[in-house]
Motif scaffolding. Structure first.
Motif, PDB file in Angstrom:
ATOM      1  N   ARG A  64      50.025  75.473  46.932  1.00  0.00           N
ATOM      2  CA  ARG A  64      50.296  76.669  46.110  1.00  0.00           C
ATOM      3  C   ARG A  64      50.598  76.299  44.660  1.00  0.00           C
ATOM      4  O   ARG A  64      50.493  77.115  43.758  1.00  0.00           O
ATOM      5  CB  ARG A  64      51.483  77.443  46.694  1.00  0.00           C
ATOM      6  N   TRP A  66      49.017  74.570  42.584  1.00  0.00           N
ATOM      7  CA  TRP A  66      47.898  74.643  41.623  1.00  0.00           C
ATOM      8  C   TRP A  66      47.997  75.914  40.789  1.00  0.00           C
ATOM      9  O   TRP A  66      47.762  75.904  39.585  1.00  0.00           O
ATOM     10  CB  TRP A  66      46.545  74.578  42.330  1.00  0.00           C
ATOM     11  N   ASN A  67      48.381  77.014  41.450  1.00  0.00           N
ATOM     12  CA  ASN A  67      48.602  78.270  40.708  1.00  0.00           C
ATOM     13  C   ASN A  67      50.057  78.405  40.269  1.00  0.00           C
ATOM     14  O   ASN A  67      50.349  78.593  39.101  1.00  0.00           O
ATOM     15  CB  ASN A  67      48.230  79.481  41.576  1.00  0.00           C
ATOM     16  N   LYS A  68      50.957  78.291  41.249  1.00  0.00           N
ATOM     17  CA  LYS A  68      52.364  78.623  41.039  1.00  0.00           C
ATOM     18  C   LYS A  68      53.012  77.735  39.981  1.00  0.00           C
ATOM     19  O   LYS A  68      53.763  78.207  39.130  1.00  0.00           O
ATOM     20  CB  LYS A  68      53.075  78.474  42.384  1.00  0.00           C
ATOM     21  N   TRP A  72      46.762  73.641  37.557  1.00  0.00           N
ATOM     22  CA  TRP A  72      45.359  73.769  37.138  1.00  0.00           C
ATOM     23  C   TRP A  72      45.220  73.736  35.609  1.00  0.00           C
ATOM     24  O   TRP A  72      44.273  73.169  35.073  1.00  0.00           O
ATOM     25  CB  TRP A  72      44.771  75.068  37.714  1.00  0.00           C
TER      26      TRP A  72
END
Ligand SMILES: *Cc1c(COP(=O)(O)O)cnc(C)c1O
Length: 413
Positions: A64, A66-68, A72
């Protein structure tokens, strides 16, 4: 010049506007660290950050993050911060890969912008990896390109209408000499060629104005003056006017226009993200931000001013206190033409550096016969310079460098 004493150095430390930065770094006990040009020290904030990335972002949140946690976008988000130190606009820098790999990508992309030309100008005495990488690229391109080596004095005449790309390092790794980036970039463009600047010994050491010079591409390290940590990823700058025009050849999915569309064919992202190839080393990358934040709270003009004062003090003290010891200044004597490091030549340079290291004064050795000392204005002070020279005076007076253990070569010098 009047003799300088330690009290003068203490007075300068007491009025130094950057003195407060020192407390934001871990400096080992009984050590005078003059190698921040090779591996910068640990920012205290990096400890907390590393723990958070390990325990929370990786340990708990896993995929999670990568977004949270914004994994990214780390290459561009931290790239924008670094860009402020080198005269780049937001959206022109990504932190990724090693400097060598970024040289490969930048030179290959630059060659595409002038497809009819065949000559690449390099400085033969540059830190070798840049030139090795370009040699490998030329070999891969089927030898249809020619490398033209030139030293500083020959550069102006080497940059002519046959040249495609000029790839130079602004601050020389050995001597600390600064090239005139604005003038050389102007010449490069006047000849119709593209510039690639290596900022390994510039970023965090002096004021760089990439867009003011209209530079095309630039690369550099984050583990030297920027204190990103051992092997931390490098950076690559691509001027906005080249986005969508020049494509780097390591066309991995991170540089794709729509990475999560998982299409069959490559299509380049139209931003600086095209300079990315694959999944980033998040642990290492995340820590780069900690050193940058210390810089961003200061202005580079003050950093540069102190750097010039530190290097000048070191030169003056070595010349005043060791006049007969056989040291020859390799770095420019004019501080405007010098980066943040000072090199002296001496026939016994290797052993002298080892004897200094044994006393806790850490510099390094570069062939042939150069003792090199880097001065990092955020954490080195004027008394550090005094104390380092005091140790040098003693090493020479007592001939400590003659000891056998200081004359054995290690793998890393
Ligand atoms: C330090 C340095 C490098 C390092 O390259 P890596 O790919 O990170 O090993 C490259 N070029 C120059 C000019 C350097 O000073």
């Amino acid at each position: 010049m009047a003799a300088i004493n330690r009290a003068d150095c203490e007075a300068r430390d007491n009025t130094d506007p950057l003195a407060g930065c020192r407390g934001q770094f871990h400096l080992p006990e009984s050590t005078i660290y003059l190698d921040g040009n090779s591996l910068g020290v640990l920012p205290l904030a990096a400890r907390e950050r590393a723990r958070a990335v390990l325990d929370k972002e990786w340990g708990e949140d896993l995929i999670r993050s990568w977004n949270k946690a914004g994994w990214w976008d780390l290459p561009t988000r931290i790239g924008d911060k670094l860009g402020k130190l080198i005269g780049a606009d937001a959206g022109e820098v990504v932190i990724t890969d090693s400097t060598g790999i970024n040289v490969y990508k930048a030179v290959a992309a630059a060659l595409q912008l002038v497809p009819e030309r065949r000559v690449i100008v390099l400085e033969g005495s540059n830190f070798p990896t840049d030139n090795y990488i370009v040699q490998g690229l030329v070999q891969q391109l089927g030898q249809c390109y020619e490398i033209r080596f030139a030293e500083e004095q020959e550069l102006a005449s080497a940059i002519d209408e046959t040249v495609a790309v000029v790839c130079l390092t602004q601050v020389h790794y050995k001597s600390g000499r600064v090239l005139d980036m604005a003038e050389l970039t102007r010449r490069t463009h006047a000849a119709g060629a593209i510039s690639v600047w290596d900022l390994c010994h510039s970023a965090g050491a002096l004021e760089v104005d990439l867009n003011g010079c209209q530079a095309d591409f630039a690369v550099g390290c984050t583990y030297k003056y920027l204190n990103g940590g051992p092997g931390s990823p490098g950076f690559i700058f691509a001027a906005k006017r080249h986005h969508g025009r020049a494509q780097q050849p390591l066309t991995g999915w991170w540089g794709h226009a729509q990475p999560f569309a998982f299409t069959r064919d490559y299509a380049p992202h139209d931003s600086v993200r095209q300079m990315l190839s694959g999944t980033q080393p998040i642990l290492s990358l995340a820590l780069v931000e900690c050193g940058l934040d210390v810089f961003l709270a200061q202005d580079m003009a003050s950093v540069r001013a102190k750097s010039q004062q530190l290097t000048q003090l070191f030169i003056d003290l070595v010349q005043q206190r060791c006049p007969q010891a056989g040291f020859t200044l390799v770095s420019p004597s004019d501080s405007a033409r010098r980066g943040s490091q000072v090199s002296f030549h001496h026939a016994q340079a290797y052993a002298i550096v080892q004897a200094l290291i044994a006393r806790g004064v850490i510099g390094d050795y570069r062939e042939p016969g150069n003792m090199r000392f880097g001065f990092a204005p955020l954490y080195n002070g004027f008394c550090d310079v005094w104390d380092a020279v005091e140790h040098l005076v003693q090493v020479m007076a007592r001939e400590e460098w003659r000891q056998e253990q200081f004359n054995r070569r290690s793998a890393v010098t």
